[in-house]
Design an enzyme around this catalytic site. Structure first.
Site, PDB file in Angstrom:
ATOM      1  N   GLY A 180       0.666  -1.200   0.008  1.00  0.00           N
ATOM      2  CA  GLY A 180      -0.073   0.158  -0.029  1.00  0.00           C
ATOM      3  C   GLY A 180       0.877   1.333  -0.144  1.00  0.00           C
ATOM      4  O   GLY A 180       0.289   2.548  -0.035  1.00  0.00           O
ATOM      5  N   GLY A 224      -0.214   6.232   1.407  1.00  0.00           N
ATOM      6  CA  GLY A 224       0.998   5.603   0.620  1.00  0.00           C
ATOM      7  C   GLY A 224       2.550   6.102   0.920  1.00  0.00           C
ATOM      8  O   GLY A 224       3.320   5.718   0.174  1.00  0.00           O
ATOM      9  N   ASP A 260       1.402 -11.403   7.000  1.00  0.00           N
ATOM     10  CA  ASP A 260       2.011 -10.754   5.848  1.00  0.00           C
ATOM     11  C   ASP A 260       3.341 -10.240   6.132  1.00  0.00           C
ATOM     12  O   ASP A 260       4.045  -9.469   5.177  1.00  0.00           O
ATOM     13  CB  ASP A 260       0.993  -9.539   5.498  1.00  0.00           C
ATOM     14  CG  ASP A 260       0.673  -8.603   6.512  1.00  0.00           C
ATOM     15  OD1 ASP A 260       0.311  -9.399   7.681  1.00  0.00           O
ATOM     16  OD2 ASP A 260       0.812  -7.359   6.782  1.00  0.00           O
TER      17      ASP A 260
HETATM   18  P1  AMP Z   1       2.489  -3.067   7.848  1.00  0.00           P
HETATM   19  O1  AMP Z   1       1.859  -2.814   9.254  1.00  0.00           O
HETATM   20  O2  AMP Z   1       3.605  -2.080   7.655  1.00  0.00           O
HETATM   21  O3  AMP Z   1       2.772  -4.335   7.850  1.00  0.00           O
HETATM   22  O4  AMP Z   1       1.372  -2.928   6.866  1.00  0.00           O
HETATM   23  C1  AMP Z   1       0.118  -3.432   6.793  1.00  0.00           C
HETATM   24  C2  AMP Z   1      -0.694  -3.033   5.653  1.00  0.00           C
HETATM   25  O5  AMP Z   1      -1.037  -1.601   5.488  1.00  0.00           O
HETATM   26  C3  AMP Z   1       0.325  -3.222   4.380  1.00  0.00           C
HETATM   27  O6  AMP Z   1      -0.828  -3.702   3.174  1.00  0.00           O
HETATM   28  C4  AMP Z   1       0.925  -1.781   4.131  1.00  0.00           C
HETATM   29  O7  AMP Z   1       1.036  -1.569   2.569  1.00  0.00           O
HETATM   30  C5  AMP Z   1      -0.455  -0.916   4.492  1.00  0.00           C
HETATM   31  N1  AMP Z   1       0.034   0.425   4.942  1.00  0.00           N
HETATM   32  C6  AMP Z   1       0.673   0.599   5.709  1.00  0.00           C
HETATM   33  N2  AMP Z   1       0.935   2.171   5.760  1.00  0.00           N
HETATM   34  C7  AMP Z   1       0.558   2.855   4.992  1.00  0.00           C
HETATM   35  C8  AMP Z   1       0.204   4.094   4.236  1.00  0.00           C
HETATM   36  N3  AMP Z   1       0.807   5.029   4.802  1.00  0.00           N
HETATM   37  N4  AMP Z   1      -0.492   4.055   3.162  1.00  0.00           N
HETATM   38  C9  AMP Z   1      -0.904   3.093   2.432  1.00  0.00           C
HETATM   39  N5  AMP Z   1      -1.108   1.829   2.912  1.00  0.00           N
HETATM   40  C10 AMP Z   1      -0.206   1.591   4.066  1.00  0.00           C
HETATM   41 MG    MG Z   2       3.855  -5.280   6.417  1.00  0.00          MG
END
Ligand code: AMP
Ligand code: MG
Length: 478
Positions: free
Chosen positions: A87, A121, A243
């Protein structure tokens, strides 16, 4: 900049990803570029820093890149999310490094993608520098991890609770294939995609593995080693969702992760981990849970499902033994034991228990132990009595070790780091960076390149936090 791309993921079927470029930013500014890593990857960096910044900000697309956002799913805190995906990350492509290893080059914080859901993003400077610093520290500690190739500022504000400076980290990984990538296709009952993904993962990471069972075995073994490695340095990942578990067995996604100061087996830092699902000593259990999800996702690739359930269950049940073997090996090493005796692990656990009741600093205690003399105490313990009784047991055990005391001390110092990225130092570094001062980032990064060396001039960075300095909560890297 020349990057010798060879993009195998982009050659997988369309439904594996969305091809799209990073979203350009206002004014790229280079914070750091990892020159030794660039060299390892066969990247030729231009002289001009602005040119480097433009590439790692996503403003200039290097020749040969095939930018894309990967699709994946996952269990977050045990809850199923059928659609996650990159994302806020864009894979630029892959290179085959000097050792013949294929590596992903990904911009994290590169703008919105179809998988962004409500997110912007983007990333702000804090998590970007955290990931840069901690992933590189993990590498120096000898633990499999994604690496950091570059960090840039975007010149744009990112709105979180307040407006914060935006930044992008360039991450290098053996791959970004996660347990959740398999789950994504399994949930869609897309057996062809599952097969293609398994073939891709096997060819890339475990070429000796024979089919889905071999893949599962290899991932189980890699994760058992990895988690033992984490625990050996007091690392708490903090968000071991499926994930965030790499098929390659690397530490990935440095969000709310932290290194413990005072030892406690149930230590949790992440602000969103209310029930301690990802607590220090629960990490092997969660790994098993995650690996069971991988096994489930791989089932459709097996000819006989009932048979496969039985075989896969057996494989998953091997994890505790594999983990314990790795963990016990690490514990013996931490105690300076090169031979194996039955009571060694009890000796180690007794020390850990004393550390827990005495709120002793995990890193400092083991580092100090290498030089402990008969009758000495270690100042880490709130009350030294238990340690004073423990010490002669350890010293008695050492009499049955080959080799002299000096080599034993050297061996202990080679596995018990003097320096770890302590939370209060990381937070201090981020605070400084937000006010435009990158000195603490570079200083901490330099120190953490040699975590096993005594660096007396930096002894302040070995110190545990004072009560007011202590960071007890960490936050997701969004
Ligand atoms: P994470 O906690 O980094 O493993 O992220 C979990 C999900 O949330 C993944 O699909 C990321 O791409 C999405 N995500 C986290 N932060 C953002 C953001 N600022 N914008 C868009 N998607 C995000
Ligand atoms: Mg992640």
């Amino acid at each position: 900049m020349q990057i010798p791309f060879d993009n195998s993921y982009a050659r997988l079927p369309d439904r594996f990803f969305t091809a799209l470029p990073p979203t350009p930013v206002a004014t790229p500014g280079l914070i750091a570029v990892n020159r030794p890593l660039a060299k390892e990857l066969g990247i030729i960096l231009p002289e001009d820093e602005a040119e480097i910044a433009a590439i790692f900000a996503g403003n200039t697309l290097p020749d040969g890149a095939a930018p894309l956002a990967q699709a994946y799913a996952g269990h977050q805190f045990g809850g199923w999310v059928p659609q996650l995906g990159d994302g806020r990350a864009v894979l630029l492509g892959e290179v085959v490094d000097q050792k013949g290893q294929r590596r992903d080059i990904q911009l994290k914080g590169a703008g919105r993608t179809p998988y962004s859901r409500r997110g912007d993003g983007r990333a702000w400077l804090g998590p970007v520098l955290r990931e840069y610093l901690i992933s590189e520290a993990m590498f120096a500690l000898g633990i499999p991890t994604t690496r950091a190739l570059a960090a840039v500022t975007t010149g744009e504000a990112v709105l979180r609770e307040t407006a914060l400076p935006g930044a992008i980290v360039t991450r290098v990984a053996a791959s970004h294939i996660r347990v959740g990538t398999f789950q994504y296709f399994a949930a869609r009952q897309d057996a062809d995609a599952l097969q293609a993904l398994a073939d891709h993962a096997i060819a890339r990471h475990y070429p000796e593995a024979d089919g889905p069972l071999g893949l599962l075995q290899a991932v189980v073994a890699a994760q058992a080693e990895l988690i033992a490695g984490w625990m050996g340095v007091g690392f708490i990942h903090g968000v071991m969702n499926t994930d965030n578990m790499s098929i390659a067995g690397e530490t990935i996604d440095y969000g709310p992760c932290a290194f413990m100061d005072a030892y406690h087996s149930e230590k949790v830092f992440s602000s969103i981990d209310q029930f301690g699902r990802y607590a220090y000593a629960n990490q092997p259990n969660v790994a098993v849970w995650n690996l069971a999800q991988l096994a489930t996702a791989l089932l459709p690739l097996m000819p006989d499902k009932d048979d496969a359930i039985e075989i896969f269950t057996e494989e998953i049940n091997r994890f505790p033994d594999l983990f314990n073997t790795a963990w016990h090996h690490i514990l013996r090493g931490k105690l300076g034991l090169s031979t194996v005796e039955e009571d060694d692990i009890a000796l180690a656990f007794d020390l850990l228990n004393l550390m827990e009741t005495g709120a002793a600093d995990f890193t400092r205690t083991f580092r100090a132990l290498s030089g402990a003399q008969p009758g000495s105490t270690i100042e880490e313990f709130a009350s030294p009595q238990g340690f004073i009784e423990w010490l002669p047991r350890w010293q008695d055990r050492l009499t049955r070790e080959p080799g002299d005391d000096r080599s034993r001390q050297a061996a202990m110092q080679a596995v018990n780091p003097a320096f770890i990225p302590r939370n209060h130092r990381v937070e201090e570094m981020i605070e400084a960076a937000v006010s435009g001062e990158y000195g603490p980032f570079f200083k901490l990064h330099e120190i953490l390149k040699r975590p096993f060396d005594d660096q007396p001039e930096h002894s302040a960075y070995q110190t545990a936090p004072g009560q007011e300095e202590e960071v007890t909560r960490t936050f997701c890297g969004t």
